[in-house]
Design a protein around this motif. Structure first.
Motif, PDB file in Angstrom:
ATOM      1  N   LEU A 223       0.835  -1.206   0.000  1.00 27.28           N
ATOM      2  CA  LEU A 223       0.000   0.000   0.000  1.00 27.28           C
ATOM      3  C   LEU A 223       0.870   1.257   0.000  1.00 27.28           C
ATOM      4  CD1 LEU A 223      -2.748  -1.062   2.560  1.00 27.28           C
ATOM      5  CD2 LEU A 223      -2.941  -0.940   0.067  1.00 27.28           C
ATOM      6  N   VAL A 224       1.937   1.213   0.802  1.00 28.21           N
ATOM      7  CA  VAL A 224       2.827   2.371   0.896  1.00 28.21           C
ATOM      8  C   VAL A 224       3.495   2.646  -0.459  1.00 28.21           C
ATOM      9  CG1 VAL A 224       4.990   3.188   1.930  1.00 28.21           C
ATOM     10  CG2 VAL A 224       3.262   2.109   3.356  1.00 28.21           C
ATOM     11  N   VAL A 225       3.981   1.590  -1.086  1.00 25.18           N
ATOM     12  CA  VAL A 225       4.688   1.786  -2.366  1.00 25.18           C
ATOM     13  C   VAL A 225       3.697   2.199  -3.456  1.00 25.18           C
ATOM     14  CG1 VAL A 225       6.170   0.714  -4.114  1.00 25.18           C
ATOM     15  CG2 VAL A 225       6.544   0.222  -1.716  1.00 25.18           C
ATOM     16  N   LYS A 226       2.474   1.672  -3.374  1.00 23.24           N
ATOM     17  CA  LYS A 226       1.444   2.076  -4.335  1.00 23.24           C
ATOM     18  C   LYS A 226       1.160   3.576  -4.195  1.00 23.24           C
ATOM     19  CE  LYS A 226      -1.891   1.742  -7.334  1.00 23.24           C
ATOM     20  NZ  LYS A 226      -1.463   1.918  -8.736  1.00 23.24           N
ATOM     21  N   TRP A 227       1.069   4.020  -2.949  1.00 20.87           N
ATOM     22  CA  TRP A 227       0.861   5.450  -2.689  1.00 20.87           C
ATOM     23  C   TRP A 227       2.034   6.268  -3.258  1.00 20.87           C
ATOM     24  CZ3 TRP A 227       3.549   9.266  -0.148  1.00 20.87           C
ATOM     25  CH2 TRP A 227       2.842  10.454   0.105  1.00 20.87           C
ATOM     26  N   MET A 228       3.243   5.821  -2.971  1.00 20.98           N
ATOM     27  CA  MET A 228       4.421   6.524  -3.482  1.00 20.98           C
ATOM     28  C   MET A 228       4.420   6.548  -5.007  1.00 20.98           C
ATOM     29  SD  MET A 228       7.231   4.938  -0.874  1.00 20.98           S
ATOM     30  CE  MET A 228       8.688   5.334  -1.786  1.00 20.98           C
ATOM     31  N   HIS A 229       3.999   5.442  -5.589  1.00 23.52           N
ATOM     32  CA  HIS A 229       3.963   5.308  -7.038  1.00 23.52           C
ATOM     33  C   HIS A 229       2.968   6.304  -7.626  1.00 23.52           C
ATOM     34  CE1 HIS A 229       3.125   3.011 -10.852  1.00 23.52           C
ATOM     35  NE2 HIS A 229       4.442   2.901 -10.787  1.00 23.52           N
ATOM     36  N   ASN A 230       1.782   6.407  -6.993  1.00 20.68           N
ATOM     37  CA  ASN A 230       0.746   7.329  -7.483  1.00 20.68           C
ATOM     38  C   ASN A 230       1.157   8.786  -7.319  1.00 20.68           C
ATOM     39  OD1 ASN A 230      -0.792   5.162  -8.049  1.00 20.68           O
ATOM     40  ND2 ASN A 230      -2.274   5.434  -6.402  1.00 20.68           N
ATOM     41  N   ARG A 231       1.812   9.062  -6.186  1.00 21.13           N
ATOM     42  CA  ARG A 231       2.139  10.460  -5.873  1.00 21.13           C
ATOM     43  C   ARG A 231       3.526  10.855  -6.343  1.00 21.13           C
ATOM     44  NH1 ARG A 231      -1.394  12.485  -1.871  1.00 21.13           N
ATOM     45  NH2 ARG A 231      -3.325  11.333  -2.172  1.00 21.13           N
ATOM     46  N   HIS A 232       4.171   9.983  -7.051  1.00 22.73           N
ATOM     47  CA  HIS A 232       5.530  10.286  -7.481  1.00 22.73           C
ATOM     48  C   HIS A 232       5.554  11.487  -8.412  1.00 22.73           C
ATOM     49  CE1 HIS A 232       9.322   9.559  -9.785  1.00 22.73           C
ATOM     50  NE2 HIS A 232       9.736   9.512  -8.544  1.00 22.73           N
ATOM     51  N   ILE A 233       6.460  12.383  -8.173  1.00 20.73           N
ATOM     52  CA  ILE A 233       6.533  13.597  -8.994  1.00 20.73           C
ATOM     53  C   ILE A 233       7.373  13.308 -10.230  1.00 20.73           C
ATOM     54  CG2 ILE A 233       7.394  15.963  -9.061  1.00 20.73           C
ATOM     55  CD1 ILE A 233       6.814  16.056  -6.023  1.00 20.73           C
ATOM     56  N   ASP A 234       6.757  13.551 -11.361  1.00 18.92           N
ATOM     57  CA  ASP A 234       7.404  13.194 -12.611  1.00 18.92           C
ATOM     58  C   ASP A 234       7.132  14.297 -13.621  1.00 18.92           C
ATOM     59  OD1 ASP A 234       8.724  11.713 -14.445  1.00 18.92           O
ATOM     60  OD2 ASP A 234       7.050  10.368 -14.908  1.00 18.92           O
ATOM     61  N   TYR A 235       8.138  15.022 -14.002  1.00 17.52           N
ATOM     62  CA  TYR A 235       7.907  16.098 -14.979  1.00 17.52           C
ATOM     63  C   TYR A 235       9.097  16.237 -15.905  1.00 17.52           C
ATOM     64  CZ  TYR A 235      10.772  18.561 -11.562  1.00 17.52           C
ATOM     65  OH  TYR A 235      11.786  18.898 -10.716  1.00 17.52           O
ATOM     66  N   GLU A 236       8.839  16.875 -17.016  1.00 17.88           N
ATOM     67  CA  GLU A 236       9.884  17.114 -17.998  1.00 17.88           C
ATOM     68  C   GLU A 236       9.868  18.597 -18.330  1.00 17.88           C
ATOM     69  OE1 GLU A 236      10.779  14.792 -22.035  1.00 17.88           O
ATOM     70  OE2 GLU A 236       9.119  13.985 -20.846  1.00 17.88           O
ATOM     71  N   ILE A 237      10.958  19.274 -18.172  1.00 23.04           N
ATOM     72  CA  ILE A 237      11.000  20.705 -18.504  1.00 23.04           C
ATOM     73  C   ILE A 237      11.259  20.832 -20.003  1.00 23.04           C
ATOM     74  CG2 ILE A 237      12.279  22.855 -18.135  1.00 23.04           C
ATOM     75  CD1 ILE A 237      12.774  21.910 -15.266  1.00 23.04           C
ATOM     76  N   VAL A 238      10.397  21.564 -20.712  1.00 23.15           N
ATOM     77  CA  VAL A 238      10.627  21.702 -22.163  1.00 23.15           C
ATOM     78  C   VAL A 238      11.381  22.982 -22.489  1.00 23.15           C
ATOM     79  CG1 VAL A 238       8.770  20.252 -23.074  1.00 23.15           C
ATOM     80  CG2 VAL A 238       8.283  22.621 -22.442  1.00 23.15           C
ATOM     81  N   GLU A 239      11.238  23.974 -21.649  1.00 24.83           N
ATOM     82  CA  GLU A 239      11.903  25.245 -21.917  1.00 24.83           C
ATOM     83  C   GLU A 239      12.179  25.962 -20.607  1.00 24.83           C
ATOM     84  OE1 GLU A 239      10.918  28.598 -25.219  1.00 24.83           O
ATOM     85  OE2 GLU A 239       9.688  26.787 -25.210  1.00 24.83           O
ATOM     86  N   GLU A 240      13.265  26.674 -20.550  1.00 21.95           N
ATOM     87  CA  GLU A 240      13.560  27.431 -19.330  1.00 21.95           C
ATOM     88  C   GLU A 240      14.359  28.663 -19.722  1.00 21.95           C
ATOM     89  OE1 GLU A 240      15.377  25.035 -16.286  1.00 21.95           O
ATOM     90  OE2 GLU A 240      15.929  26.780 -15.111  1.00 21.95           O
ATOM     91  N   LEU A 241      13.893  29.820 -19.318  1.00 17.99           N
ATOM     92  CA  LEU A 241      14.619  31.057 -19.637  1.00 17.99           C
ATOM     93  C   LEU A 241      15.194  31.622 -18.356  1.00 17.99           C
ATOM     94  CD1 LEU A 241      12.058  32.629 -22.140  1.00 17.99           C
ATOM     95  CD2 LEU A 241      14.117  31.337 -22.681  1.00 17.99           C
ATOM     96  N   ASP A 242      16.459  31.847 -18.360  1.00 21.36           N
ATOM     97  CA  ASP A 242      17.106  32.388 -17.166  1.00 21.36           C
ATOM     98  C   ASP A 242      17.112  33.903 -17.249  1.00 21.36           C
ATOM     99  OD1 ASP A 242      18.234  31.845 -14.783  1.00 21.36           O
ATOM    100  OD2 ASP A 242      19.694  30.399 -15.617  1.00 21.36           O
ATOM    101  N   GLU A 243      17.308  34.531 -16.113  1.00 17.11           N
ATOM    102  CA  GLU A 243      17.422  36.003 -16.158  1.00 17.11           C
ATOM    103  C   GLU A 243      18.677  36.387 -16.941  1.00 17.11           C
ATOM    104  OE1 GLU A 243      19.094  37.367 -12.145  1.00 17.11           O
ATOM    105  OE2 GLU A 243      17.708  35.743 -11.666  1.00 17.11           O
ATOM    106  N   ARG A 244      18.598  37.506 -17.646  1.00 12.97           N
ATOM    107  CA  ARG A 244      19.767  37.909 -18.455  1.00 12.97           C
ATOM    108  C   ARG A 244      20.614  38.936 -17.703  1.00 12.97           C
ATOM    109  NH1 ARG A 244      18.600  36.892 -24.210  1.00 12.97           N
ATOM    110  NH2 ARG A 244      16.884  35.459 -24.086  1.00 12.97           N
TER     111      ARG A 244
END
Ligand code: UDP
Ligand code: MG
Length: 244
Positions: A223-244
């Motif tokens: 149950l714990v691992v299932k919860w972790m699996h569901n709530r796992h943070i998963d993202y892909e950054i497509v673009e990022e602009l830094d301050e100039r």
């Protein structure tokens, strides 16, 4: 002799009351690496043994410069012993193996070869040599885990597995969660493959787990691992602009 990876290797062995197996296990391990250029270390972690395992480990440490030994103050569990071994490991590749002679160190080179394509190589006990009830309960647990988590690993409780160093360092384990290690690896974005390994009946001593205690702990962990699996943070950054 299969050509082993040129990288350094650490073999981590959790030990709880395995005194009778340790000498034979080390001699089999040394035999595997004898004719290779591989630089390696063997790390025994004594998880609160009371059967003289620590004395044997000290003897092996004095005998071979490949052997490192760590001793816990008291029994803390297999997951803790693995984590301590992983932290101590200096190799680029880490192999984790039970210390009870139920698996064959000669399978290690095949795991290492596969590690050239994957981050984690998991041993599948194709013909498991444990009693039928233990196999049945384990099969049930693995099947439920695979359905709930969409895993490809059929034998998460395998006694022999290999991984790149970053896996061993990054994947956090909690008590009992070594049985979910392939799932935890996938959650961190690592690739996992399973390959068949040999398996033997226990020669000395007894299993440290009973079917009952393992079963109830497993349900909670599931149950714990299932919860972790569901709530796992998963993202892909497509673009990022830094301050100039
Ligand atoms: N082990 C450990 N601490 C524990 C229980 C087990 O270090 O509290 C070690 C044990 O000595 C062995 C491995 O973990 O090297 C797997 O344990 P065991 O063979 O009893 O498990 P089974 O193969 O029966 O699942
Ligand atoms: Mg075993």
């Amino acid at each position: 002799m299969v050509d082993l990876s040129p990288k350094d290797l650490s073999v981590v062995l959790p030990v709880h009351n395995e005194a009778d197996s340790l000498r034979e296990l080390l001699s089999r391990l040394l035999q595997v690496f004898k004719d290779s250029d591989q630089s390696y270390e063997v790390i025994f972690v004594d998880d609160g043994s009371t059967d003289g395992s620590w004395e044997v480990m000290k003897e092996l440490n004095a005998q071979s410069h490949h052997v490192r030994v760590i001793r816990f103050k008291k029994n803390c569990g297999e997951s803790a012993a693995l984590e301590a071994g992983f932290k101590a490991a200096r190799g680029d590749i880490v192999v984790a193996m039970d210390a009870d002679l139920q698996s064959d160190p000669r399978d290690i080179p095949r795991l290492l070869q596969k590690l050239q394509e994957y981050d984690v190589v998991w041993g599948l006990r194709a013909e498991r040599k444990d009693e039928w009830l233990r196999r049945l309960v384990s099969w049930g647990g693995n099947t439920v885990r695979r359905i709930l988590m969409g895993d490809n690993a059929r034998d998460a409780g395998s006694p022999l597995r290999a991984m790149r160093r970053e896996v061993a360092q990054k994947v956090k384990i909690f008590k009992g969660l070594h049985r979910f290690y392939p799932t935890l690896c996938r959650m961190e974005g690592f690739t996992v493959i399973e390959i068949p390994i040999s398996h033997f009946p226990r020669k000395y001593g007894a299993s440290k787990y009973t079917i009952i205690n393992r079963f109830f702990e497993y349900l909670v962990d599931l149950l714990v691992v299932k919860w972790m699996h569901n709530r796992h943070i998963d993202y892909e950054i497509v673009e990022e602009l830094d301050e100039r």
